[in-house]
Design an enzyme around this catalytic site. Structure first.
Site, PDB file in Angstrom:
ATOM      1  N   TRP A 155     -26.749 -14.797   2.260  1.00 33.76           N
ATOM      2  CA  TRP A 155     -25.295 -14.710   2.241  1.00 33.76           C
ATOM      3  C   TRP A 155     -24.812 -13.286   2.032  1.00 33.76           C
ATOM      4  O   TRP A 155     -23.893 -12.817   2.708  1.00 33.76           O
ATOM      5  CB  TRP A 155     -24.761 -15.649   1.172  1.00 33.76           C
ATOM      6  CG  TRP A 155     -23.301 -15.952   1.232  1.00 33.76           C
ATOM      7  CD1 TRP A 155     -22.502 -16.234   0.159  1.00 33.76           C
ATOM      8  CD2 TRP A 155     -22.444 -16.033   2.380  1.00 33.76           C
ATOM      9  NE1 TRP A 155     -21.209 -16.471   0.589  1.00 33.76           N
ATOM     10  CE2 TRP A 155     -21.158 -16.354   1.943  1.00 33.76           C
ATOM     11  CE3 TRP A 155     -22.652 -15.841   3.750  1.00 33.76           C
ATOM     12  CZ2 TRP A 155     -20.073 -16.485   2.813  1.00 33.76           C
ATOM     13  CZ3 TRP A 155     -21.574 -15.983   4.620  1.00 33.76           C
ATOM     14  CH2 TRP A 155     -20.315 -16.306   4.139  1.00 33.76           C
ATOM     15  N   ARG A 157     -32.738  -5.758  -4.860  1.00 31.56           N
ATOM     16  CA  ARG A 157     -33.413  -5.501  -6.131  1.00 31.56           C
ATOM     17  C   ARG A 157     -34.813  -4.915  -5.914  1.00 31.56           C
ATOM     18  O   ARG A 157     -35.260  -4.039  -6.640  1.00 31.56           O
ATOM     19  CB  ARG A 157     -33.516  -6.816  -6.918  1.00 31.56           C
ATOM     20  CG  ARG A 157     -34.035  -6.658  -8.337  1.00 31.56           C
ATOM     21  CD  ARG A 157     -34.208  -8.024  -8.995  1.00 31.56           C
ATOM     22  NE  ARG A 157     -32.989  -8.795  -8.962  1.00 31.56           N
ATOM     23  CZ  ARG A 157     -32.022  -8.724  -9.871  1.00 31.56           C
ATOM     24  NH1 ARG A 157     -32.145  -7.876 -10.880  1.00 31.56           N
ATOM     25  NH2 ARG A 157     -30.945  -9.477  -9.781  1.00 31.56           N
ATOM     26  N   GLY A 195     -15.405 -20.353   0.671  1.00 28.56           N
ATOM     27  CA  GLY A 195     -14.894 -21.129   1.795  1.00 28.56           C
ATOM     28  C   GLY A 195     -16.009 -21.709   2.637  1.00 28.56           C
ATOM     29  O   GLY A 195     -17.195 -21.481   2.377  1.00 28.56           O
ATOM     30  N   ALA A 245     -24.234 -18.698   6.276  1.00 31.83           N
ATOM     31  CA  ALA A 245     -24.618 -17.302   6.471  1.00 31.83           C
ATOM     32  C   ALA A 245     -25.020 -17.017   7.913  1.00 31.83           C
ATOM     33  O   ALA A 245     -24.641 -15.987   8.482  1.00 31.83           O
ATOM     34  CB  ALA A 245     -25.763 -16.946   5.518  1.00 31.83           C
ATOM     35  N   LYS A 280     -18.441 -29.385  -4.332  1.00 34.44           N
ATOM     36  CA  LYS A 280     -18.837 -29.773  -2.969  1.00 34.44           C
ATOM     37  C   LYS A 280     -20.350 -29.742  -2.796  1.00 34.44           C
ATOM     38  O   LYS A 280     -20.913 -30.523  -2.013  1.00 34.44           O
ATOM     39  CB  LYS A 280     -18.132 -28.895  -1.938  1.00 34.44           C
ATOM     40  CG  LYS A 280     -18.442 -27.400  -2.010  1.00 34.44           C
ATOM     41  CD  LYS A 280     -19.598 -26.982  -1.122  1.00 34.44           C
ATOM     42  CE  LYS A 280     -19.912 -25.508  -1.270  1.00 34.44           C
ATOM     43  NZ  LYS A 280     -21.042 -25.101  -0.405  1.00 34.44           N
ATOM     44  N   ASN A 285     -27.860 -28.097   0.410  1.00 33.41           N
ATOM     45  CA  ASN A 285     -27.606 -29.200  -0.515  1.00 33.41           C
ATOM     46  C   ASN A 285     -27.704 -30.551   0.192  1.00 33.41           C
ATOM     47  O   ASN A 285     -28.269 -31.505  -0.348  1.00 33.41           O
ATOM     48  CB  ASN A 285     -26.231 -29.022  -1.163  1.00 33.41           C
ATOM     49  CG  ASN A 285     -26.194 -27.814  -2.067  1.00 33.41           C
ATOM     50  OD1 ASN A 285     -26.724 -27.825  -3.166  1.00 33.41           O
ATOM     51  ND2 ASN A 285     -25.578 -26.735  -1.592  1.00 33.41           N
ATOM     52  N   VAL A 288     -32.080 -21.201  -2.482  1.00 27.98           N
ATOM     53  CA  VAL A 288     -31.397 -21.852  -3.597  1.00 27.98           C
ATOM     54  C   VAL A 288     -30.449 -22.920  -3.069  1.00 27.98           C
ATOM     55  O   VAL A 288     -29.689 -22.686  -2.133  1.00 27.98           O
ATOM     56  CB  VAL A 288     -30.607 -20.818  -4.428  1.00 27.98           C
ATOM     57  CG1 VAL A 288     -29.765 -21.515  -5.484  1.00 27.98           C
ATOM     58  CG2 VAL A 288     -31.563 -19.833  -5.085  1.00 27.98           C
ATOM     59  N   GLU A 312     -27.548 -24.703  -4.776  1.00 30.78           N
ATOM     60  CA  GLU A 312     -26.800 -24.620  -6.032  1.00 30.78           C
ATOM     61  C   GLU A 312     -26.453 -25.990  -6.607  1.00 30.78           C
ATOM     62  O   GLU A 312     -26.329 -26.154  -7.818  1.00 30.78           O
ATOM     63  CB  GLU A 312     -25.515 -23.804  -5.827  1.00 30.78           C
ATOM     64  CG  GLU A 312     -25.746 -22.313  -5.583  1.00 30.78           C
ATOM     65  CD  GLU A 312     -26.032 -21.527  -6.852  1.00 30.78           C
ATOM     66  OE1 GLU A 312     -26.293 -22.141  -7.902  1.00 30.78           O
ATOM     67  OE2 GLU A 312     -26.007 -20.286  -6.783  1.00 30.78           O
TER      68      GLU A 312
END
Length: 330
Positions: A11, A33, A133, A137, A188, A253, A276, A278
């Site tokens: 993202w 990183r 929103g 990605a 969501k 998700n 990930v 979330e």
């Protein structure tokens, strides 16, 4: 305009590419990183791990090292790390003069706080907001038409996000309702696990429509209890993001729900994603926050019971369908 995006996941990379592509006047730096990862991306002009095959625009530079120095020289700082890493990032950015916006969606697992509440705790001097929103990605990186919301109580933050990202392929709307936008983004993800389960069990489109509609009601009730505006949940960060995440094939998700429906364990589902999701990490916190303010969220509660292994998929469906009859509330 000097834009720094902290975090070289899918993202963060996609938004850095978008900003660099549509405005030649922008100086865009994507911070990673890991120094080796940064060097590889700069040399190969793509993020092979998260967005393979998509070439960086000429105006995008990749860096690592002193994050604070980059932020100090920026006109806008965008934090593209997951929710679990946000607190540490904001602590390091405390005192930064530039507007700061985060991209993560969820509640902090240990505290139950939304992102703006975390910021108020650890870096209250920052001028901050959220950029959220219905957006995958991959589609943003390939300049497919997308609309997002820049939410902050501060006009300077909203204006900076609009200036940085509004362009031919990305339309940016402004909102003062940071609470509503963050609640929508968190809830969501949890609801998308439920719709993925529904689709994986082949329960049909009627069931999916019911889940999305009643899920939106749960999202709205929680948001209003936390101080959000009702109209926010009919917008991009509410209904828009819910529909995308609950039905889109790129939704991580939703994919979790599909894998659980196949009989995978939660650990197996998360491992197979490689990214990930979330909703897995924020589901319990969403329910805890709802209980604290007296809000019923039966769909979210079933998702938590499923993730915790307390319910099987078929049992979760039965629990929802066998609830006492009631009037339709929003």
């Amino acid at each position: 305009m000097k834009i720094v995006v902290l975090g070289a996941g899918a993202w963060g990379t996609a938004l850095a590419m978008s900003a660099a592509a549509h405005a030649a006047c922008h100086e865009v730096t994507l911070w990673a990183r890991d120094a080796q990862q940064a060097q590889a991306m700069q040399a190969k002009r793509q993020n092979q791990r998260y967005l393979p095959g998509l070439a960086f625009p000429p105006g995008l530079h990749v860096a690592s090292g002193d994050m604070g120095a980059l932020a100090a020289d920026a006109d806008l700082v965008v934090v593209g790390t997951p929710m679990a890493a946000l607190r540490g990032m904001l602590e390091r950015l405390d005192g930064c003069a530039a507007p700061i916006a985060w991209l993560c969606k969820g509640f902090e697992a240990d505290t139950g706080l939304m992102a703006h509440e975390v910021c108020a705790q650890v870096a209250p001097r920052l001028h901050s907001g959220v950029f959220s929103g219905p957006s995958f990605a991959q589609e943003v990186a390939t300049a497919q038409p997308t609309a997002m919301v820049a939410a902050s109580p501060r006009a300077t933050v909203r204006d900076a996000l609009v200036q940085a990202f509004h362009g031919p392929a990305l339309r940016v709307y402004a909102s003062e309702d940071i609470v509503g936008v963050e609640v929508g983004g968190a809830v969501k993800n949890v609801l998308a696990i439920a719709t993925g389960l529904c689709d994986g069990l082949q329960l049909g489109m009627n069931a999916r429509a019911a889940l999305i509609t009643r899920g939106l009601a749960e999202m709205t009730r929680l948001g209003l209890a936390l101080g959000a505006r009702p109209e926010t949940f009919m917008g991009l960060s509410g209904l828009g993001d819910l529909v995308l995440t609950a039905t889109g094939d790129l939704s991580r998700n939703r994919r979790v729900g599909l894998l659980l429906a196949e009989g995978r364990t939660l650990a197996q589902a998360v491992e197979s994603l490689g990214h990930v999701a979330e909703g897995v990490y924020s589901a319990r916190t969403v329910v805890q926050r709802a209980r604290a303010v007296g809000v019923e969220m039966p769909i979210a509660e079933c998702v938590v019971a499923l993730l915790d292994g307390e319910l099987r998929a078929a049992e979760a469906v039965a629990r929802l369908m066998e609830r006492e009859p009631t009037v339709e509330r929003h």
